[in-house]
Design a protein around this motif. Structure first.
Motif, short mmCIF file in Angstrom:
data_model
loop_
_atom_site.label_atom_id
_atom_site.label_comp_id
_atom_site.label_asym_id
_atom_site.label_seq_id
_atom_site.Cartn_x
_atom_site.Cartn_y
_atom_site.Cartn_z
N GLU A 116 11.97 53.30 -11.61
CA GLU A 116 12.79 53.22 -10.39
C GLU A 116 12.16 52.28 -9.37
OE1 GLU A 116 15.70 54.20 -10.01
OE2 GLU A 116 16.00 55.73 -11.54
N ALA A 117 10.86 52.42 -9.17
CA ALA A 117 10.18 51.60 -8.16
C ALA A 117 10.23 50.11 -8.54
CB ALA A 117 8.75 52.07 -7.99
N LEU A 118 10.04 49.81 -9.83
CA LEU A 118 10.07 48.41 -10.27
C LEU A 118 11.47 47.83 -10.12
CD1 LEU A 118 7.77 48.42 -13.44
CD2 LEU A 118 7.17 47.72 -11.12
N ASN A 119 12.48 48.64 -10.44
CA ASN A 119 13.85 48.17 -10.26
C ASN A 119 14.13 47.83 -8.80
OD1 ASN A 119 15.99 47.98 -12.38
ND2 ASN A 119 14.81 49.74 -13.09
N LEU A 120 13.60 48.67 -7.92
CA LEU A 120 13.82 48.45 -6.49
C LEU A 120 13.25 47.10 -6.03
CD1 LEU A 120 14.60 49.40 -3.64
CD2 LEU A 120 12.47 50.68 -3.56
N ILE A 121 12.08 46.71 -6.57
CA ILE A 121 11.44 45.49 -6.10
C ILE A 121 11.79 44.26 -6.94
CG2 ILE A 121 9.50 46.76 -5.10
CD1 ILE A 121 7.80 45.60 -7.47
N SER A 122 12.60 44.45 -7.99
CA SER A 122 12.78 43.37 -8.97
C SER A 122 13.64 42.22 -8.46
CB SER A 122 13.37 43.92 -10.27
OG SER A 122 14.65 44.42 -10.01
N SER A 123 14.43 42.46 -7.41
CA SER A 123 15.39 41.41 -7.04
C SER A 123 14.91 40.52 -5.90
CB SER A 123 16.73 42.06 -6.67
OG SER A 123 16.51 43.02 -5.68
N ASP A 124 13.69 40.70 -5.40
CA ASP A 124 13.21 39.79 -4.36
C ASP A 124 11.90 39.15 -4.81
OD1 ASP A 124 10.90 41.42 -3.66
OD2 ASP A 124 12.28 42.80 -2.68
N SER A 125 11.37 38.28 -3.96
CA SER A 125 10.15 37.56 -4.37
C SER A 125 8.92 38.06 -3.61
CB SER A 125 10.34 36.06 -4.14
OG SER A 125 10.60 35.85 -2.76
N ASN A 126 9.04 39.19 -2.95
CA ASN A 126 7.89 39.71 -2.21
C ASN A 126 6.74 40.06 -3.16
OD1 ASN A 126 9.04 39.69 0.45
ND2 ASN A 126 10.37 41.35 -0.25
N PRO A 127 5.52 39.84 -2.72
CA PRO A 127 4.38 40.19 -3.56
C PRO A 127 4.20 41.70 -3.64
CG PRO A 127 3.63 39.48 -1.41
CD PRO A 127 5.11 39.28 -1.42
N ILE A 134 4.37 32.27 -0.14
CA ILE A 134 5.56 32.80 -0.83
C ILE A 134 6.82 32.55 0.00
CG2 ILE A 134 6.69 34.95 -1.56
CD1 ILE A 134 3.82 35.90 -2.37
N GLN A 135 7.80 31.92 -0.63
CA GLN A 135 9.06 31.62 0.04
C GLN A 135 9.82 32.93 0.31
OE1 GLN A 135 10.77 28.35 0.47
NE2 GLN A 135 8.69 27.56 0.30
N GLY A 136 10.36 33.03 1.50
CA GLY A 136 11.20 34.20 1.83
C GLY A 136 10.40 35.49 1.93
N LEU A 137 9.14 35.37 2.29
CA LEU A 137 8.29 36.57 2.39
C LEU A 137 8.79 37.53 3.47
CD1 LEU A 137 5.48 37.92 1.62
CD2 LEU A 137 4.55 36.69 3.58
N GLU A 138 9.09 38.76 3.06
CA GLU A 138 9.54 39.76 4.03
C GLU A 138 8.48 40.83 4.27
OE1 GLU A 138 14.13 40.43 2.74
OE2 GLU A 138 12.59 40.62 1.18
#
Lengths: 434, 280
Positions: A325-336, A410-414
């Motif tokens: 679940e946690a990996l799915n949550l972070i899979s769609s952005d480029s944040n480190p 990192i581009q688009g770092l949030e």
């Protein structure tokens, strides 16, 4: 208070003294030790103290703490005084302590360790039991999951008056609750079916269809075991969810919540339905009490790191199902992302399960591996083709110019995401990053 | 190198409780980085098990899935055929037990598929913890390190060699040379074997263990030409990359040192060393 037995009254007095001493000596809250002493003096303390109160119990491998906090939020929102174990002390001593310090409460909302459910149900006579899911967790020190399912089934068969809210999309939960006369079934998808591929009833491989992260279908081709008919269907997304009756009538549509992850949309639905069974019928009104909850026991909180100018989002994942679940949550952005793994007693001493986690789905991210078992993690990540750094020390990490440069490029770092297992998460929560 | 090496993950939904897929990942990656093409077949129960794989990997599982897996393998005979035709079989924990003559699950004696002459019974207590063994494959300079979590005791037949000698942990929990720490309850029936308390002391250091032959030394696993089994469960090949390469070498000649494997070997080796130190 007057209905309490003499022994329980004495036990409560002991507990008060332990709490005062523990605070005076700055030894922490003394909650578990206080609870243990209370039970030592009065072994029926839990039965005694819960008598006459409305009790909701929440159990499952993942989502207990969150769902408990959400139910508690709803019931408190209606003006009730609630006793709850918000910090996750979920065995008998922790629960006894939580109740002892809120004796004037009218409602109890407790998360219960999966292995303690039978016992706590027997002692608290709950009105509602919420069964979220069952999957592999800490196999070095606990029961394999199918044995646990058998014990849940038995516990339910001995408590026929309790109202059960159960996950229809988890075959092991369905196996436990399908004979119970009062089960409300929630269907909202299940990304982790690895522990329920064979029929919990007869062992034949289940037929699983249309598992796309929303609702699933499954049945056994050998015996009559099949997915129960859902009472409610939930469509959960990252940041919002909808609840509909099985016939399609919408009850809640696209409700925005502040907790991230589709799994928290599903947890919210479980909390609302459990509260409904406690008498809070109006879901639209109930949901108002939880839409602004942003963090739970430090989970999903944002920690600031001065040197980076972005925050770290703190997430807990204790077992493969939680990591999926946690990996799915972070899979769609480029944040480190920082992964941190320990293998202390509360985590389970064997991190073999790292190979059950599909880390590969985020292997294009910039990753830092950390924790006391960082070499197990690093080996896993190397085999999953990650480019990663190994952090032996968190403080040095945030001062490392290489790390700062990598992050800033990192581009688009949030933000930086951090996913840690249990004791690694607790270690990190206490830290100040500068 | 046009041929494709086929790795068969045998009944992963039944025999994959402890991160066992890690062994498939390790074998595949180490072949790919050496330039081989690899095909991984997830031989789940709803498909037929192929008979022409190069290497078959079986992992750990709970009692009822283990019995189910044994039933499927007995009925299909595919694994026996593949083995007889020259495929390599790697069995771990429950997947190890299935390959013998019999094992115990849910308090019932179940028939294995008999790839080698050994059987497993239930020990009186579960063995959980780090397992360190010394195998003749590598000698004393490369100890194998793993984690075990099982309730079985495995007894090898006369002509079957163990994978190695246990230095820390229990492994098979038995020594066929007679000096075992098991009571036989005055019974000749091997099924009556019951496991006594493990009698080794943890503070014996590895060095002394390797130089001094202790009277009771359990064995772990089995090793024959095309069969390697162990109780070091889960991703044992990730922690012991030389064991992974040993298996690969039985399938296809491989180069020992390849630059592309450097990073994997470094982390694997650091991990193995750290785990060995943790048991001292």
């Amino acid at each position: 208070m007057s209905t309490l037995s003499f022994k329980t009254k004495v036990g409560l007095r002991v507990l008060q003294i332990v709490r005062s001493l523990s605070r005076m000596l700055k030894l922490g809250s003394g909650s578990v030790i206080g609870g243990r002493l209370l039970l030592l003096v009065s072994k029926n303390a839990l039965n005694d103290m819960s008598k006459g109160k409305s009790v909701v119990l929440v159990s499952g491998t993942n989502g207990k703490t969150t769902t408990t906090a959400l139910i508690s939020g709803i019931i408190t929102g209606y003006g009730n005084k609630v006793a709850t174990n918000a910090l996750g002390a979920n065995m008998e001593a922790g629960i006894a302590n939580s109740l002892a310090i809120s004796l004037d409460s009218s409602v109890c909302v407790f998360e219960v360790d999966e292995h303690w459910l039978e016992e706590i149900m027997g002692k608290t006579a709950p009105q509602v039991v919420v069964l979220l899911n069952l999957s592999r967790d800490q196999l070095d020190r606990t029961t394999e999951v199918r044995v646990l399912a058998q014990r849940w089934k038995k516990a339910l068969s001995e408590n026929l008056s309790v109202k059960v809210v159960a996950n229809a999309d988890d075959p092991l939960v369905a196996f436990c609750a399908s004979d119970h006369p009062s089960t409300t079934w929630i269907s909202g998808g299940n990304r982790w079916l690895t522990d329920a591929i064979s029929c919990p009833n007869c062992g034949t491989n289940l037929k699983i269809e249309s598992n796309n992260g929303t609702g699933i279908k499954y049945y056994c081709s050998n015996c009559n075991f099949a997915k129960p008919n859902p009472t409610f269907n939930v469509l959960a997304k990252d940041g919002s969810f909808s609840v509909a009756m099985a016939d399609g009538d919408d009850l809640l549509k696209d409700i925005k919540i502040s907790l991230p992850g589709s799994f928290n949309g599903l947890n919210s639905a479980f909390a609302l339905i459990a509260s409904k069974l406690m008498g809070n019928e109006d879901l639209s009104q109930s949901v108002e009490h939880i839409t602004n909850i942003k963090e739970i026991a430090g989970r999903y909180s944002l920690k600031n790191v001065a040197s980076l100018g972005v925050g770290i989002r703190m997430m807990l994942a204790k077992n493969p199902a939680g990591w999926v679940e946690a990996l799915n949550l972070i899979s769609s952005d480029s944040n480190p992302v920082i992964f941190a793994i320990n293998a202390e007693i509360p985590d389970g001493k064997d991190p073999s399960w790292l190979y059950d986690v599909p880390f590969e789905i985020v292997n294009s991210k910039y990753v830092v591996a950390a924790g006391k078992r960082v070499l197990d993690l690093a080996t896993r990540l190397a085999y999953a083709d990650f480019i990663f750094e190994v952090a032996d020390d968190y403080h040095n990490l945030f001062k490392s110019t290489n790390f700062i440069e990598q992050i800033k490029a990192i581009q688009g770092l949030e933000r930086i995401d951090l996913i840690a297992n249990y004791s690694a998460f607790q270690d990190l929560l206490k830290m100040e990053f500068v | 190198m046009d041929s494709v090496i086929c790795i068969v993950d045998v009944l992963p939904e039944l025999l994959g409780t402890y991160g066992d897929y890690g062994n498939v990942i390790v074998l595949a990656k180490r072949l790919q980085l050496r330039g081989f093409k690899v095909r991984i077949i997830q031989a789940t129960a709803d498909k037929s098990i192929p008979q022409t794989g190069d290497v078959y990997v079986l992992g750990g599982g709970e009692d009822s899935p283990q019995s189910e897996a044994a039933k499927i393998l007995r009925n299909s005979k595919s694994l026996n055929i593949a083995y007889d035709n020259g495929s390599f079989v790697f069995g771990v924990c429950a997947g190890f037990q299935i390959l013998g003559n019999s094992f115990v699950a849910d308090n019932k004696v179940e028939e294995g598929i008999g790839l080698a002459d050994f059987y497993s019974v239930r020990g009186s207590r579960r063995s959980v913890g780090e397992l360190v063994i010394n195998s003749d494959i590598f000698g004393p300079n490369y100890l194998l390190s793993g984690f075990e979590n099982h309730g079985g005791v495995t007894v090898l037949g006369q002509d079957v060699e163990p994978l190695g000698r246990v230095l820390i942990g229990k492994g098979n929990g038995y020594n066929e040379s007679g000096n075992s720490s098991y009571k036989t309850d005055n019974s000749t029936d091997p099924m009556q074997l019951s496991f006594n308390k493990y009698s080794r002391s943890i503070d014996d250091k590895f060095s002394s263990k390797m130089t001094k032959k202790t009277p009771i030394q359990f064995r772990d696993g089995i090793l024959s030409k095309r069969l390697l089994c162990t109780y070091m469960h889960g991703p044992v090949l990730a922690r012991n990359y030389k064991l992974a390469d040993f298996i690969l070498n039985q399938i296809v000649p491989i180069e020992d040192e390849v630059d592309a494997l450097g990073r994997l070997n470094t982390y694997s080796e650091r991990l193995r060393t750290e785990r060995l130190k943790s048991t001292l």
